[in-house]
Design an enzyme around this catalytic site. Structure first.
Site, PDB file in Angstrom:
ATOM      1  N   ARG A 101      35.147 -46.878 -36.071  1.00  0.00           N
ATOM      2  CA  ARG A 101      35.187 -47.994 -34.816  1.00  0.00           C
ATOM      3  C   ARG A 101      33.539 -47.639 -34.081  1.00  0.00           C
ATOM      4  O   ARG A 101      32.872 -48.797 -33.747  1.00  0.00           O
ATOM      5  CB  ARG A 101      35.922 -47.517 -33.598  1.00  0.00           C
ATOM      6  CG  ARG A 101      35.908 -48.475 -32.346  1.00  0.00           C
ATOM      7  CD  ARG A 101      36.433 -49.743 -32.818  1.00  0.00           C
ATOM      8  NE  ARG A 101      35.242 -50.408 -33.047  1.00  0.00           N
ATOM      9  CZ  ARG A 101      35.533 -51.858 -33.882  1.00  0.00           C
ATOM     10  NH1 ARG A 101      36.781 -52.010 -34.014  1.00  0.00           N
ATOM     11  NH2 ARG A 101      34.726 -52.572 -34.171  1.00  0.00           N
ATOM     12  N   LYS A 136      15.895 -55.727 -20.686  1.00  0.00           N
ATOM     13  CA  LYS A 136      17.228 -55.603 -20.192  1.00  0.00           C
ATOM     14  C   LYS A 136      18.096 -55.497 -21.090  1.00  0.00           C
ATOM     15  O   LYS A 136      18.887 -56.245 -21.945  1.00  0.00           O
ATOM     16  CB  LYS A 136      17.537 -57.193 -19.693  1.00  0.00           C
ATOM     17  CG  LYS A 136      16.696 -57.620 -18.368  1.00  0.00           C
ATOM     18  CD  LYS A 136      16.676 -58.771 -17.957  1.00  0.00           C
ATOM     19  CE  LYS A 136      15.754 -59.057 -16.625  1.00  0.00           C
ATOM     20  NZ  LYS A 136      16.012 -60.701 -16.269  1.00  0.00           N
ATOM     21  N   LYS A 168       4.487 -56.384 -11.089  1.00  0.00           N
ATOM     22  CA  LYS A 168       5.249 -57.156 -10.264  1.00  0.00           C
ATOM     23  C   LYS A 168       5.149 -57.290  -8.884  1.00  0.00           C
ATOM     24  O   LYS A 168       4.094 -56.813  -8.488  1.00  0.00           O
ATOM     25  CB  LYS A 168       6.831 -57.031 -11.023  1.00  0.00           C
ATOM     26  CG  LYS A 168       7.108 -56.778 -12.186  1.00  0.00           C
ATOM     27  CD  LYS A 168       8.506 -56.457 -12.560  1.00  0.00           C
ATOM     28  CE  LYS A 168       8.862 -56.611 -13.909  1.00  0.00           C
ATOM     29  NZ  LYS A 168       9.209 -58.051 -14.375  1.00  0.00           N
ATOM     30  N   GLU A 198       2.448 -60.532 -13.185  1.00  0.00           N
ATOM     31  CA  GLU A 198       3.408 -61.380 -12.905  1.00  0.00           C
ATOM     32  C   GLU A 198       3.136 -62.130 -11.772  1.00  0.00           C
ATOM     33  O   GLU A 198       2.954 -61.810 -10.512  1.00  0.00           O
ATOM     34  CB  GLU A 198       4.992 -60.774 -12.746  1.00  0.00           C
ATOM     35  CG  GLU A 198       6.147 -61.686 -12.564  1.00  0.00           C
ATOM     36  CD  GLU A 198       7.458 -60.983 -12.229  1.00  0.00           C
ATOM     37  OE1 GLU A 198       8.032 -60.661 -13.114  1.00  0.00           O
ATOM     38  OE2 GLU A 198       7.614 -60.941 -11.010  1.00  0.00           O
ATOM     39  N   ASP A 219       6.138 -66.581 -13.969  1.00  0.00           N
ATOM     40  CA  ASP A 219       7.544 -66.401 -13.725  1.00  0.00           C
ATOM     41  C   ASP A 219       8.449 -67.594 -12.944  1.00  0.00           C
ATOM     42  O   ASP A 219       8.114 -67.896 -11.941  1.00  0.00           O
ATOM     43  CB  ASP A 219       7.457 -65.135 -12.947  1.00  0.00           C
ATOM     44  CG  ASP A 219       9.063 -64.587 -12.575  1.00  0.00           C
ATOM     45  OD1 ASP A 219       9.881 -64.448 -13.585  1.00  0.00           O
ATOM     46  OD2 ASP A 219       9.480 -64.123 -11.561  1.00  0.00           O
TER      47      ASP A 219
END
Length: 283
Positions: A101, A136, A168, A198, A219
């Protein structure tokens, strides 16, 4: 993945996965196979796709028993077809049952990412745009998922927070402005690291370009705004398009002229590739 990468960066995660699945014993296997018996089982693809993670698959069984033998019929990056035999695993039947598995979970997940990535890469063929992943990723699975992206034909963005400067909105807010943030980054970061900013508006595009950013991320901009942004940048920085990039809309972005398109969907939304181990029998 080479042997050094396996030992230093992969084995610990595979062992954690095995320990999660076998907290004390594999009671089902021990009930029907109390003693050693040599056996073999076939690795079969149940749908068309791109295979990725074969070394990881085999490593699971080797960690349980180094004498396990895996005879691969394909290699990572190959296109595989439904019903195709991809490998034969031979060894202690208890190992084959207990490791099945975990080995399949990694192989299915990585192959699914490679398959989905390859489908997006094909949509960018003929353009000068490079497809990138993002951070992500599934916690503790980044090394597997980013490897699968490369197998699928795309490239990796930052592997982690140490790889480069990504300024950011919250970094910019903390510094006071884009200009100040870039200046502080240039002073702090070693010269080998790129500085990416960004931006969300054309005013921010102008400020980032004038501040000397190496890469400017556009963005969540619409197509017309991105086209205008590229004119403003005028080659002073590399450009990256980001924000809700999926298989359904990526083709619309190829004519804009951005250098990179980054998509979190490569790792967070790719379905698994259906793969199974079939025909276990004693030798």
């Amino acid at each position: 993945m080479n042997n050094i990468t396996m030992k230093l960066n992969v084995d610990k995660y595979l062992l954690m996965a095995l320990e999660e699945d076998i907290s004390s014993e594999d009671v089902s296997t021990n009930a029907v196979m109390p003693e050693y018996k040599k056996g073999t089982v076939d690795l079969i693809c149940k749908e068309d796709g791109i295979i990725a993670g074969l070394d990881v698959f085999g490593r699971v069984f080797h960690l349980l028993d180094t004498s396990t033998e895996v005879d691969y019929k394909v290699k990572d990056g190959d296109e595989v077809k439904k019903g195709q035999l991809m490998a034969t695993v031979t060894g202690d039947i208890r190992v084959l049952l207990s490791g099945e598995r975990v080995a399949l979970n990694y192989l299915q997940r990585m192959s699914g990412i490679a398959t989905y990535t390859r489908s997006l890469v094909k949509l960018l063929e003929g353009s000068n745009t490079t497809l990138l992943d993002t951070r992500k990723t599934t916690p503790n699975a980044r090394i597997f998922e980013k490897y699968a992206v490369r197998v699928g034909g795309a490239s990796n963005h930052r592997y982690n927070l140490s790889d480069g400067v990504m300024l950011k909105d919250n970094h910019i807010g903390a510094a006071g402005s884009i200009t100040k943030a870039v200046a502080m980054a240039k002073e702090y970061a070693p010269f080998v690291r790129k500085i990416e900013v960004e931006v969300e508006s054309l005013e921010q595009v102008k400020e980032a370009a004038n501040a000397g950013a190496d890469i400017i991320m556009l963005d969540n901009m619409d197509v017309d705004t991105m086209k205008e942004a590229i004119k403003i940048i005028d080659g002073r920085a590399k450009t990256e398009c980001s924000g809700n990039v999926t298989k359904e809309n990526i083709a619309k972005l190829t004519d804009i002229g951005v250098d990179y398109i980054s998509s979190g969907a490569l790792t967070h939304s790719a379905p698994i590739l259906d793969i199974s181990l079939k025909g276990l029998h004693a030798l």
